[in-house]
Scaffold this active site. Structure first.
Site, mmCIF file in Angstrom:
data_model
loop_
_atom_site.group_PDB
_atom_site.id
_atom_site.type_symbol
_atom_site.label_atom_id
_atom_site.label_comp_id
_atom_site.label_asym_id
_atom_site.label_seq_id
_atom_site.Cartn_x
_atom_site.Cartn_y
_atom_site.Cartn_z
ATOM 1 N N ASP A 136 0.889 -1.101 0.129
ATOM 2 C CA ASP A 136 0.063 -0.012 -0.045
ATOM 3 C C ASP A 136 0.880 1.331 -0.150
ATOM 4 O OD1 ASP A 136 -2.396 -1.535 0.134
ATOM 5 O OD2 ASP A 136 -2.467 -1.596 2.434
ATOM 6 N N ASP B 245 -7.024 -1.097 -4.536
ATOM 7 C CA ASP B 245 -8.001 -0.712 -3.493
ATOM 8 C C ASP B 245 -8.929 0.594 -4.338
ATOM 9 O OD1 ASP B 245 -6.932 -2.288 -1.787
ATOM 10 O OD2 ASP B 245 -5.725 -0.813 -1.013
#
Length: 176
Positions: free
Chosen positions: A129, A148
């Site tokens: 991330d 995401d």
């Protein structure tokens, strides 16, 4: 199996989503020092303190949830279950001919993002991330990645399409 424009559209969206996600993660892993338990890692300010890039390895799912599960449960909930769900969604959109292009795009984005994150869990044991948004406390995200973003965008599009269809159905009922 005959390849139609529709199935080609679905495939292109899924592959493009996976490619953008995996390329962005590879760049982050290569160029941004990762955050560890002993080191906060590198933080790159893109737009002041409002939009920041960093490198965080997430062993769980959304916002790290599930990272402390026992290994067997983590495999079931973060690998096997998502693969099954993604397979069912793909089967659904390939068979359901009444879906409009926005819904197809949304579902394909969700599938592509899901596959990209599952791939990371299989290959790396975690998901990379790297984006963080903070709009002065009014709006603040967890740390996320392009997969995401694709899943979230797909969900928002599906929500908007369903509201539009409901409104059209309500208007149709009023005229009858």
């Amino acid at each position: 199996m005959k390849v139609t424009k529709r199935s080609l559209f679905i495939l292109v969206v899924i592959v493009a989503t996976i490619a953008v996600d995996q390329i962005s993660k590879a760049l982050v892993r290569t160029h941004i020092q990762p955050r560890t338990e002993f080191n906060l890692g590198e933080r790159i300010s893109l737009i002041g303190d409002n939009f920041i890039m960093m490198n965080v390895e997430n062993a769980g799912a959304f916002l790290g949830m599930g990272s402390d599960l026992n290994p067997t449960l983590r495999i079931i909930l973060l690998l096997i279950l998502p693969i099954l769900v993604l397979g069912f969604v793909l089967r659904y959109i390939l068979k359901e001919k009444s879906l409009d292009n926005w819904s197809l795009f949304a579902f394909a984005s969700i599938i592509g993002g899901g596959i990209a994150n599952v791939y990371d869990r299989i290959v790396y044991g975690s998901v990379t991330d790297f984006f963080f948004i903070d709009l002065g406390g009014v709006f603040r995200t967890g740390i996320f990645n392009m997969a995401d973003l694709s899943v979230t965008t797909g969900m928002i599009i599906l929500l908007l399409v369903s509201f539009k269809k409901k409104k059209e159905n309500d208007n149709l009922e009023k005229t009858v």
